[in-house]
Design an enzyme around this catalytic site. Structure first.
Site, PDB file in Angstrom:
ATOM      1  N   ASP A   8       0.854  -1.186   0.000  1.00  0.00           N
ATOM      2  CA  ASP A   8       0.000   0.000   0.000  1.00  0.00           C
ATOM      3  C   ASP A   8       0.890   1.237   0.000  1.00  0.00           C
ATOM      4  O   ASP A   8       1.786   1.366   0.852  1.00  0.00           O
ATOM      5  CB  ASP A   8      -0.906   0.015   1.228  1.00  0.00           C
ATOM      6  CG  ASP A   8      -1.966  -1.081   1.184  1.00  0.00           C
ATOM      7  OD1 ASP A   8      -1.924  -1.898   0.249  1.00  0.00           O
ATOM      8  OD2 ASP A   8      -2.822  -1.119   2.090  1.00  0.00           O
ATOM      9  N   ASP A 130     -15.353  -3.416  -1.713  1.00  0.00           N
ATOM     10  CA  ASP A 130     -14.956  -3.074  -0.344  1.00  0.00           C
ATOM     11  C   ASP A 130     -16.224  -2.841   0.471  1.00  0.00           C
ATOM     12  O   ASP A 130     -16.988  -1.912   0.188  1.00  0.00           O
ATOM     13  CB  ASP A 130     -14.093  -1.815  -0.332  1.00  0.00           C
ATOM     14  CG  ASP A 130     -12.895  -1.932  -1.271  1.00  0.00           C
ATOM     15  OD1 ASP A 130     -12.343  -3.040  -1.355  1.00  0.00           O
ATOM     16  OD2 ASP A 130     -12.542  -0.930  -1.911  1.00  0.00           O
TER      17      ASP A 130
END
Length: 246
Positions: A8, A130
């Site tokens: 990330d 998500d």
């Protein structure tokens, strides 16, 4: 079961968030490409990159870092975060990215997904689902929609989508174990290739996902906090001849 070590990126650095909150950021490295090389040296055969700045900005921000990672390793890479236009998809694939992950636009403009599948093919376009309490979150997880994860996946399958990354936001970065029941149900109800994301904390978590027939899993914080060993996990759970792009 394909394992996807996660990198990330925020401000050009390798970080992890807790429950998707940009107020809870931990920096692990200033050189994400070195992390990529480390995971590949430990047996990774596919990397999962997230442009966190891009997810908030709505466009790719960490492209220089992505480029550096692609130059540093010779395994396939998938990228998500801020990919919301045909131009960005084309640019990422032109860089050498194998798959792009699209989340917000799948909710806000689902017809775009159909068009992208037609142009680039179902193995290059992945939908990121998500969810918070079963409802899909968008815009870098800042907003929760009224759409359920299951309904979104059913619609995406109609549009030709094959691969989805399913993240339970409440478990992301918490090392509390993945939402195996929801992941399994999504895979069974849709027939899609569902990649589990969020909460993996141990070899036991991977064993449970493996036993439930989950095809892929993204591993993030557990690697960075040394809760599990990637080389051991690859040897134990990943079929040596897995072909990820077919």
């Amino acid at each position: 079961m394909q394992l996807y070590p996660a990198i990330d990126m925020k401000d050009g650095k390798c970080v992890r968030l807790t429950q998707g909150s940009f107020d809870h950021v931990k920096v692990y490295s200033d050189t994400p490409w070195e992390i990529a090389k480390m995971w590949v040296s430990d047996g990774a055969t596919f990397l999962h990159l997230v442009d966190l700045d891009g997810a908030l900005a709505g466009s790719s921000v960490n492209e220089p870092v992505i480029r550096s990672i692609l130059e540093a390793v010779d395994v396939p890479v998938e990228v998500g975060g801020g990919i919301r236009s045909r131009q960005t998809v084309s640019a990422m694939l032109s860089l050498g990215v194998s798959r792009v992950i699209i989340g917000t636009k799948a909710v806000r403009e689902p017809e775009l997904i159909r068009e992208l599948i037609r142009e680039f093919g179902p193995d290059q376009i992945v939908v990121g689902v998500d969810a918070r309490d079963g409802l899909v979150a968008v815009d870098g997880w800042e907003e929760v929609s009224a759409l359920t994860a299951l309904n979104l996946c059913r619609k995406m399958k109609e549009y030709g989508v094959r691969h989805v990354v399913y993240t339970d936001i409440s478990r992301d970065g918490m090392l509390s174990g993945p939402n195996i029941s929801a992941t399994k149900k999504l895979a069974e109800d849709t027939g899609l290739d569902v990649i589990a994301s969020g909460g993996v904390s141990s070899m036991e978590d991977l064993q449970r996902l493996y036993e439930q027939g989950i095809s892929g899993v993204i591993i993030g914080k557990a690697l960075y906090e040394q809760r599990l060993n990637l080389r051991e996990a690859v040897e134990r759970f990943q079929h040596p001849c897995t072909d990820n792009l077919t």
